[in-house]
Design a protein around this motif. Structure first.
Motif, PDB file in Angstrom:
ATOM      1  N   ALA A 101       1.056  -0.549  11.942  1.00  0.00           N
ATOM      2  CA  ALA A 101       0.715  -1.611  12.888  1.00  0.00           C
ATOM      3  C   ALA A 101       0.962  -1.149  14.318  1.00  0.00           C
ATOM      4  O   ALA A 101       0.209  -1.503  15.238  1.00  0.00           O
ATOM      5  CB  ALA A 101       1.540  -2.861  12.586  1.00  0.00           C
ATOM      6  N   GLY A 102       1.997  -0.334  14.499  1.00  0.00           N
ATOM      7  CA  GLY A 102       2.306   0.172  15.834  1.00  0.00           C
ATOM      8  C   GLY A 102       1.218   1.070  16.388  1.00  0.00           C
ATOM      9  O   GLY A 102       1.068   1.201  17.608  1.00  0.00           O
ATOM     10  N   SER A 103       0.467   1.704  15.493  1.00  0.00           N
ATOM     11  CA  SER A 103      -0.644   2.560  15.918  1.00  0.00           C
ATOM     12  C   SER A 103      -1.984   1.854  15.743  1.00  0.00           C
ATOM     13  O   SER A 103      -3.039   2.497  15.764  1.00  0.00           O
ATOM     14  CB  SER A 103      -0.645   3.869  15.122  1.00  0.00           C
ATOM     15  OG  SER A 103      -0.822   3.615  13.734  1.00  0.00           O
ATOM     16  N   LYS A 104      -1.910   0.541  15.524  1.00  0.00           N
ATOM     17  CA  LYS A 104      -3.106  -0.293  15.366  1.00  0.00           C
ATOM     18  C   LYS A 104      -4.004   0.198  14.228  1.00  0.00           C
ATOM     19  O   LYS A 104      -5.234   0.275  14.348  1.00  0.00           O
ATOM     20  CB  LYS A 104      -3.899  -0.365  16.679  1.00  0.00           C
ATOM     21  CG  LYS A 104      -3.146  -1.061  17.802  1.00  0.00           C
ATOM     22  CD  LYS A 104      -3.973  -1.137  19.068  1.00  0.00           C
ATOM     23  CE  LYS A 104      -3.303  -2.001  20.139  1.00  0.00           C
ATOM     24  NZ  LYS A 104      -1.928  -1.568  20.456  1.00  0.00           N
ATOM     25  N   SER A 105      -3.361   0.550  13.105  1.00  0.00           N
ATOM     26  CA  SER A 105      -4.104   0.958  11.928  1.00  0.00           C
ATOM     27  C   SER A 105      -3.459   0.324  10.700  1.00  0.00           C
ATOM     28  O   SER A 105      -2.470  -0.404  10.820  1.00  0.00           O
ATOM     29  CB  SER A 105      -4.119   2.488  11.802  1.00  0.00           C
ATOM     30  OG  SER A 105      -2.798   2.990  11.625  1.00  0.00           O
ATOM     31  N   ARG A 106      -4.001   0.600   9.537  1.00  0.00           N
ATOM     32  CA  ARG A 106      -3.446   0.078   8.291  1.00  0.00           C
ATOM     33  C   ARG A 106      -3.968   0.921   7.145  1.00  0.00           C
ATOM     34  O   ARG A 106      -4.903   1.722   7.308  1.00  0.00           O
ATOM     35  CB  ARG A 106      -3.831  -1.388   8.072  1.00  0.00           C
ATOM     36  CG  ARG A 106      -5.341  -1.636   8.023  1.00  0.00           C
ATOM     37  CD  ARG A 106      -5.660  -3.041   7.545  1.00  0.00           C
ATOM     38  NE  ARG A 106      -5.303  -3.189   6.135  1.00  0.00           N
ATOM     39  CZ  ARG A 106      -5.387  -4.350   5.485  1.00  0.00           C
ATOM     40  NH1 ARG A 106      -5.787  -5.447   6.119  1.00  0.00           N
ATOM     41  NH2 ARG A 106      -5.069  -4.420   4.204  1.00  0.00           N
ATOM     42  N   LEU A 107      -3.373   0.750   5.970  1.00  0.00           N
ATOM     43  CA  LEU A 107      -3.860   1.457   4.798  1.00  0.00           C
ATOM     44  C   LEU A 107      -5.239   0.933   4.417  1.00  0.00           C
ATOM     45  O   LEU A 107      -5.538  -0.250   4.577  1.00  0.00           O
ATOM     46  CB  LEU A 107      -2.906   1.261   3.621  1.00  0.00           C
ATOM     47  CG  LEU A 107      -1.564   1.984   3.670  1.00  0.00           C
ATOM     48  CD1 LEU A 107      -0.699   1.575   2.478  1.00  0.00           C
ATOM     49  CD2 LEU A 107      -1.746   3.494   3.683  1.00  0.00           C
ATOM     50  N   ASP A 108      -6.070   1.836   3.899  1.00  0.00           N
ATOM     51  CA  ASP A 108      -7.373   1.440   3.391  1.00  0.00           C
ATOM     52  C   ASP A 108      -7.345   1.181   1.893  1.00  0.00           C
ATOM     53  O   ASP A 108      -8.121   0.370   1.379  1.00  0.00           O
ATOM     54  CB  ASP A 108      -8.416   2.534   3.676  1.00  0.00           C
ATOM     55  CG  ASP A 108      -8.683   2.680   5.157  1.00  0.00           C
ATOM     56  OD1 ASP A 108      -9.101   1.682   5.772  1.00  0.00           O
ATOM     57  OD2 ASP A 108      -8.459   3.771   5.697  1.00  0.00           O
ATOM     58  N   ALA A 109      -6.468   1.890   1.178  1.00  0.00           N
ATOM     59  CA  ALA A 109      -6.423   1.727  -0.271  1.00  0.00           C
ATOM     60  C   ALA A 109      -5.097   2.225  -0.822  1.00  0.00           C
ATOM     61  O   ALA A 109      -4.484   3.143  -0.262  1.00  0.00           O
ATOM     62  CB  ALA A 109      -7.573   2.493  -0.936  1.00  0.00           C
ATOM     63  N   VAL A 110      -4.678   1.610  -1.917  1.00  0.00           N
ATOM     64  CA  VAL A 110      -3.519   2.057  -2.684  1.00  0.00           C
ATOM     65  C   VAL A 110      -4.026   2.356  -4.082  1.00  0.00           C
ATOM     66  O   VAL A 110      -4.496   1.460  -4.790  1.00  0.00           O
ATOM     67  CB  VAL A 110      -2.410   0.990  -2.729  1.00  0.00           C
ATOM     68  CG1 VAL A 110      -1.269   1.442  -3.626  1.00  0.00           C
ATOM     69  CG2 VAL A 110      -1.897   0.698  -1.321  1.00  0.00           C
ATOM     70  N   LEU A 111      -3.964   3.620  -4.466  1.00  0.00           N
ATOM     71  CA  LEU A 111      -4.483   4.051  -5.759  1.00  0.00           C
ATOM     72  C   LEU A 111      -3.322   4.249  -6.728  1.00  0.00           C
ATOM     73  O   LEU A 111      -2.445   5.081  -6.497  1.00  0.00           O
ATOM     74  CB  LEU A 111      -5.271   5.353  -5.601  1.00  0.00           C
ATOM     75  CG  LEU A 111      -5.947   5.894  -6.863  1.00  0.00           C
ATOM     76  CD1 LEU A 111      -6.990   4.907  -7.379  1.00  0.00           C
ATOM     77  CD2 LEU A 111      -6.594   7.248  -6.581  1.00  0.00           C
ATOM     78  N   GLY A 112      -3.291   3.446  -7.778  1.00  0.00           N
ATOM     79  CA  GLY A 112      -2.216   3.531  -8.758  1.00  0.00           C
ATOM     80  C   GLY A 112      -2.653   4.298  -9.997  1.00  0.00           C
ATOM     81  O   GLY A 112      -3.712   4.023 -10.571  1.00  0.00           O
ATOM     82  N   LEU A 113      -1.845   5.275 -10.390  1.00  0.00           N
ATOM     83  CA  LEU A 113      -2.094   6.027 -11.616  1.00  0.00           C
ATOM     84  C   LEU A 113      -1.297   5.395 -12.746  1.00  0.00           C
ATOM     85  O   LEU A 113      -0.082   5.223 -12.639  1.00  0.00           O
ATOM     86  CB  LEU A 113      -1.683   7.491 -11.446  1.00  0.00           C
ATOM     87  CG  LEU A 113      -2.387   8.273 -10.336  1.00  0.00           C
ATOM     88  CD1 LEU A 113      -1.914   9.727 -10.328  1.00  0.00           C
ATOM     89  CD2 LEU A 113      -3.897   8.223 -10.500  1.00  0.00           C
ATOM     90  N   GLU A 114      -1.973   5.050 -13.823  1.00  0.00           N
ATOM     91  CA  GLU A 114      -1.315   4.426 -14.964  1.00  0.00           C
ATOM     92  C   GLU A 114      -1.308   5.379 -16.156  1.00  0.00           C
ATOM     93  O   GLU A 114      -2.307   6.048 -16.432  1.00  0.00           O
ATOM     94  CB  GLU A 114      -2.038   3.133 -15.354  1.00  0.00           C
ATOM     95  CG  GLU A 114      -1.933   2.032 -14.316  1.00  0.00           C
ATOM     96  CD  GLU A 114      -2.537   0.729 -14.783  1.00  0.00           C
ATOM     97  OE1 GLU A 114      -3.430   0.773 -15.662  1.00  0.00           O
ATOM     98  OE2 GLU A 114      -2.104  -0.329 -14.302  1.00  0.00           O
TER      99      GLU A 114
END
Length: 229
Positions: A101-114
């Motif tokens: 947030a401090g760099s005015k960005s955010r994650l695009d995706a969280v990929l979970g391996l099952e």
């Protein structure tokens, strides 16, 4: 793209992280690699990390967060990154949200391996490593050496690392379920989580990962949305 890769020990995160990052032309940011770099360079963060690692303790959240924050400030992450090994708990996840947030960005995706727990235990507990070269790795079932206990490549002795023993693996899984798995819930409510099976050949898992990342932002129920990542 800014991606977080998460999954239990033995799911093949390191293997897939390198390949996914290369395919997307983004930086692979591994906390393990970062700790080693800071320790070798003798930085204050490295000295703090080394003192805990030498004592057999987990590196404190504030040190880990500091290492990652410093790395994400580098210009080469501006085109995107894949985080491997961070965040490991909700405190770190909330800190990451603040950093981005401090760099005015955010994650695009969280990929979970099952992967089923029995498969994790089998993968790790069956692993044997060469004493002469730790890059030479075998498996008692899936890649056994021609001569039991001897490396096919250099003739070194093969051994089982302490942290690969079944009892240790099961303890690592307990820690994962209690501390790291809730990170997925933290990001699921943000509509970021996609999960795939980590079973199969390396290329098969990579194909699944890339397909999941191309499906669109995931909604809170874990199903794919329409908006492309």
């Amino acid at each position: 793209m800014r991606i977080l890769l998460i999954g239990p020990p033995g799911a093949g995160k390191g293997t897939q992280a390198v390949r996914i990052a290369a395919h997307l032309s983004i930086q692979h940011v591994s906390t393990g690699d970062l700790f080693r770099e800071h320790i070798e360079q003798g930085t204050e963060l490295g000295r703090n990390a080394r003192s805990h690692l030498r004592a057999g303790l987990l590196v404190p959240d504030e040190v880990t967060i500091g290492v990652v924050e410093e790395r994400l400030a580098h210009p080469d992450t501006g085109r995107g990154f894949l985080l491997d090994g961070f965040p490991r708990n909700r405190v770190q996840a909330e800190a990451l949200d603040g950093i981005l947030a401090g760099s005015k960005s955010r994650l695009d995706a969280v990929l979970g391996l099952e992967i089923p727990e029995a498969q994790v235990v089998s993968r790790i507990a069956g692993r044997r490593v060469c004493r002469r070269d730790r890059e030479h790795i075998f498996h008692v079932d899936h890649r056994p050496p021609e001569a039991a206990g001897t490396c096919d490549v250099c003739g070194g002795e093969l051994y089982q690392r302490d942290d690969d023993r079944e009892a240790t693996v099961r303890r690592r899984l307990e820690v994962y379920h209690s501390e790291t798995a809730p990170v997925i819930d933290h990001y699921r409510v943000q509509g970021l989580v996609a999960t795939i099976s980590a079973l199969g050949q390396v290329q098969e898992v990579l194909d699944r990962a890339l397909a999941a990342l191309g499906q669109g932002r995931m909604n809170a129920s874990g199903t794919s949305g329409r908006r492309p990542l």
